[in-house]
Enzyme design. Structure first.
Site, PDB file in Angstrom:
ATOM      1  N   LYS A   1       3.270  -7.706  -6.689  1.00 52.40           N
ATOM      2  CA  LYS A   1       3.492  -7.500  -8.114  1.00 52.40           C
ATOM      3  C   LYS A   1       4.758  -8.228  -8.587  1.00 52.40           C
ATOM      4  O   LYS A   1       4.785  -9.443  -8.604  1.00 52.40           O
ATOM      5  CB  LYS A   1       3.536  -5.994  -8.397  1.00 52.40           C
ATOM      6  CG  LYS A   1       2.374  -5.217  -7.736  1.00 52.40           C
ATOM      7  CD  LYS A   1       1.052  -5.591  -8.350  1.00 52.40           C
ATOM      8  CE  LYS A   1      -0.210  -5.183  -7.627  1.00 52.40           C
ATOM      9  NZ  LYS A   1      -0.261  -4.167  -6.652  1.00 52.40           N
TER      10      LYS A   1
ATOM     11  N   ASP B   1       7.868   4.394  -3.416  1.00 57.46           N
ATOM     12  CA  ASP B   1       7.099   3.216  -3.811  1.00 57.46           C
ATOM     13  C   ASP B   1       7.743   2.709  -5.103  1.00 57.46           C
ATOM     14  O   ASP B   1       7.593   3.306  -6.164  1.00 57.46           O
ATOM     15  CB  ASP B   1       5.623   3.601  -4.031  1.00 57.46           C
ATOM     16  CG  ASP B   1       4.766   2.405  -4.439  1.00 57.46           C
ATOM     17  OD1 ASP B   1       5.327   1.411  -4.926  1.00 57.46           O
ATOM     18  OD2 ASP B   1       3.530   2.481  -4.290  1.00 57.46           O
TER      19      ASP B   1
ATOM     20  N   ARG C   1       3.408 -13.295  15.446  1.00 58.71           N
ATOM     21  CA  ARG C   1       3.178 -11.936  14.929  1.00 58.71           C
ATOM     22  C   ARG C   1       4.479 -11.135  15.011  1.00 58.71           C
ATOM     23  O   ARG C   1       4.754 -10.286  14.177  1.00 58.71           O
ATOM     24  CB  ARG C   1       2.048 -11.239  15.711  1.00 58.71           C
ATOM     25  CG  ARG C   1       1.877  -9.778  15.315  1.00 58.71           C
ATOM     26  CD  ARG C   1       0.515  -9.175  15.636  1.00 58.71           C
ATOM     27  NE  ARG C   1      -0.106  -9.647  16.846  1.00 58.71           N
ATOM     28  CZ  ARG C   1       0.235  -9.290  18.081  1.00 58.71           C
ATOM     29  NH1 ARG C   1       1.219  -8.422  18.268  1.00 58.71           N
ATOM     30  NH2 ARG C   1      -0.409  -9.762  19.117  1.00 58.71           N
TER      31      ARG C   1
ATOM     32  N   TYR D   1      -0.913   5.359  -7.252  1.00 63.13           N
ATOM     33  CA  TYR D   1      -1.858   4.266  -7.093  1.00 63.13           C
ATOM     34  C   TYR D   1      -3.091   4.734  -6.303  1.00 63.13           C
ATOM     35  O   TYR D   1      -2.953   5.363  -5.250  1.00 63.13           O
ATOM     36  CB  TYR D   1      -1.149   3.091  -6.399  1.00 63.13           C
ATOM     37  CG  TYR D   1      -2.111   2.012  -5.981  1.00 63.13           C
ATOM     38  CD1 TYR D   1      -2.925   1.379  -6.926  1.00 63.13           C
ATOM     39  CD2 TYR D   1      -2.227   1.628  -4.660  1.00 63.13           C
ATOM     40  CE1 TYR D   1      -3.828   0.407  -6.548  1.00 63.13           C
ATOM     41  CE2 TYR D   1      -3.119   0.645  -4.271  1.00 63.13           C
ATOM     42  CZ  TYR D   1      -3.929   0.038  -5.222  1.00 63.13           C
ATOM     43  OH  TYR D   1      -4.822  -0.920  -4.843  1.00 63.13           O
TER      44      TYR D   1
HETATM   45  C1  PLP Z   1       2.185   1.312  -7.215  1.00 60.87           C
HETATM   46  C2  PLP Z   1       1.410   0.539  -6.187  1.00 60.87           C
HETATM   47  N1  PLP Z   1       1.642   0.758  -4.886  1.00 60.87           N
HETATM   48  C3  PLP Z   1       0.961   0.086  -3.918  1.00 60.87           C
HETATM   49  C4  PLP Z   1      -0.007  -0.834  -4.232  1.00 60.87           C
HETATM   50  C5  PLP Z   1      -0.760  -1.539  -3.137  1.00 60.87           C
HETATM   51  O1  PLP Z   1      -0.313  -2.852  -2.984  1.00 60.87           O
HETATM   52  P1  PLP Z   1      -1.230  -4.067  -2.479  1.00 60.87           P
HETATM   53  O2  PLP Z   1      -2.309  -4.241  -3.489  1.00 60.87           O
HETATM   54  O3  PLP Z   1      -0.252  -5.198  -2.405  1.00 60.87           O
HETATM   55  O4  PLP Z   1      -1.769  -3.680  -1.144  1.00 60.87           O
HETATM   56  C6  PLP Z   1      -0.282  -1.097  -5.587  1.00 60.87           C
HETATM   57  C7  PLP Z   1      -1.338  -2.068  -5.958  1.00 60.87           C
HETATM   58  O5  PLP Z   1      -1.779  -2.143  -7.084  1.00 60.87           O
HETATM   59  C8  PLP Z   1       0.440  -0.395  -6.585  1.00 60.87           C
HETATM   60  O6  PLP Z   1       0.208  -0.586  -7.895  1.00 60.87           O
END
Ligand code: PLP
Length: 379
Positions: free
Chosen positions: A195, A170, A46, A98
């Site tokens: 992604k 982000d 971990r 998101y």
């Molecule tokens: C812009 C954005 N940030 C964060 C996330 C969250 O990521 P995860 O699904 O890998 O937890 C997503 C998921 O779709 C996203 O599109």
């Protein structure tokens, strides 16, 4: 190093035990110690894992940072950033982001006494208007999911400079190929690695990249204490994904551009949201801070009804109807009922996310086939 060289070699050192050119998957939970406290730098998986270490080095390099940390998901990476804060602290974030981030902020962290201000971040004055002595973090998503709004990263970092306020970007929609927020003064870059970085729709993972050692130590402490770490197999897959990031992103951008322009010409299509259009409200900022405009876009239909949108969503053959984005295959999504369903309807509509909005993650198939597919679905 130029981008392609960087992506192919980031974090890749021959394995010390065998010389293997590809980082092995260290599928182990613990490490044998010679005597208590006498070990090779690895005690328990971990806290440390060599496959994860190679990936974390890569995550630093590709974002032009000094340190990288990998998490079990993008949301887990976001969670770690918010855990830097204390009750009473305030966060400024976008009103278009998101849905899972919004859910984490409203449903989990507001309960712990952290206050979030949701503003339209395309206007710096809106950020200024909610700055207080308690502001400790600006959470910035650009381009936003799903409305493709752009915020001027440098203007935000300049605004809060010297005020003991962290800026976390982000960078999921752009990927490091299109935008490097640390170079623009951000303190932390977050990715849903799931992604574009992983790129093949086979991994859930998140990351944080940064330059400040003290900040890295705090986030590493949260990573190992809260335990949202990714497994070594997933780290291996992401290391492999990163090696082709430039090739994939180039193809995503090319296809994104072709499809954005095709949609705009289609008589049944209403508004197309894509920052590459010269008349996109933040096109100049996007042009300044991004290398290209990416393969994400959203659109509405002239007949702005949910029924027509639903028909399109279930008629595509190459675009798969699914959540997520950034994989090699094209996806079609209905934010209102899928990725952004956790945002209350009134809030969504107020911020421009209509019931009939359709989001595309344009993949790297042949553009002609993608257009043929959209044509038969939209008409
Ligand atoms: C812009 C954005 N940030 C964060 C996330 C969250 O990521 P995860 O699904 O890998 O937890 C997503 C998921 O779709 C996203 O599109």
């Amino acid at each position: 190093m130029k981008l392609a060289t960087k992506y192919i070699h980031a974090g890749a050192e021959p394995d010390p035990s065998t010389g293997a050119i590809m980082t092995p998957i260290y599928q182990t939970s613990t490490y044998v110690q010679e005597a208590p406290g006498k070990n090779k730098g690895y005690e328990y998986a971990r806290s440390q894992n060599p496959t994860r270490k190679a990936l974390e080095d890569a995550l630093a390099i590709i974002e032009n940072g000094k340190y990288g940390l990998a998490f079990g998901s993008g949301v887990a990476a976001t969670d770690a950033v918010i855990k830097l804060l204390n009750p009473g602290d305030e966060v400024i974030c976008g009103n278009d982001m998101y849905g899972g981030t919004y859910r984490l902020f409203t449903k989990v962290f507001e309960r712990f006494g952290i206050k979030f201000h949701y503003v339209d971040m395309t206007q710096i004055d809106n950020i200024k208007s909610v700055l207080t002595n308690n502001t400790r973090l600006v959470w910035l998503e650009t381009p936003t999911n799903p409305l493709m709004n752009i915020t001027d990263i440098k203007a935000v970092t300049d605004l809060v400079k010297g005020k003991n306020i962290l800026v976390c970007v982000d960078n999921t929609f752009a990927s490091p190929y299109l935008q490097n927020p640390l170079d623009l003064g951000a303190d932390i870059v977050m990715h849903s690695v799931t992604k574009y970085l992983a790129g093949h729709s086979d991994v859930i993972q998140g990351s944080l990249s940064m330059n400040d050692k003290e900040l890295r130590e705090k986030l590493y402490f949260i990573q190992k204490s809260c335990g949202a770490v990714p497994g070594p197999m997933d780290c291996f897959l992401v290391l492999r994904g990163i090696k082709t990031l430039h090739l994939r992103m180039k193809a995503h951008c090319e296809n994104g551009k072709i499809i954005a322009h095709w949609l705009r010409k289609n008589k049944k299509v209403g508004k197309v949201y894509w920052p590459g259009f010269e008349d996109h409200p933040n096109h100049c900022i996007a042009k300044n801070q991004m290398r290209d405009f990416g393969g994400m876009l959203s659109f509405t239909l002239k007949d702005d009804s949910v029924e027509t949108a639903m028909k399109v969503l279930s008629s595509t053959k190459i675009f798969s109807l699914a959540e997520s984005l950034g994989g090699v295959e094209s996806l079609i999504n209905h934010p209102a009922s899928m990725t952004h369903a956790s945002i209350p309807r009134a809030e969504r509509i107020k911020n421009g996310l209509t019931d009939s909005l359709i989001r595309l993650s344009v993949g790297i198939e042949d553009a002609e086939d993608l257009i043929f597919d959209l044509k038969q679905a939209i008409g």
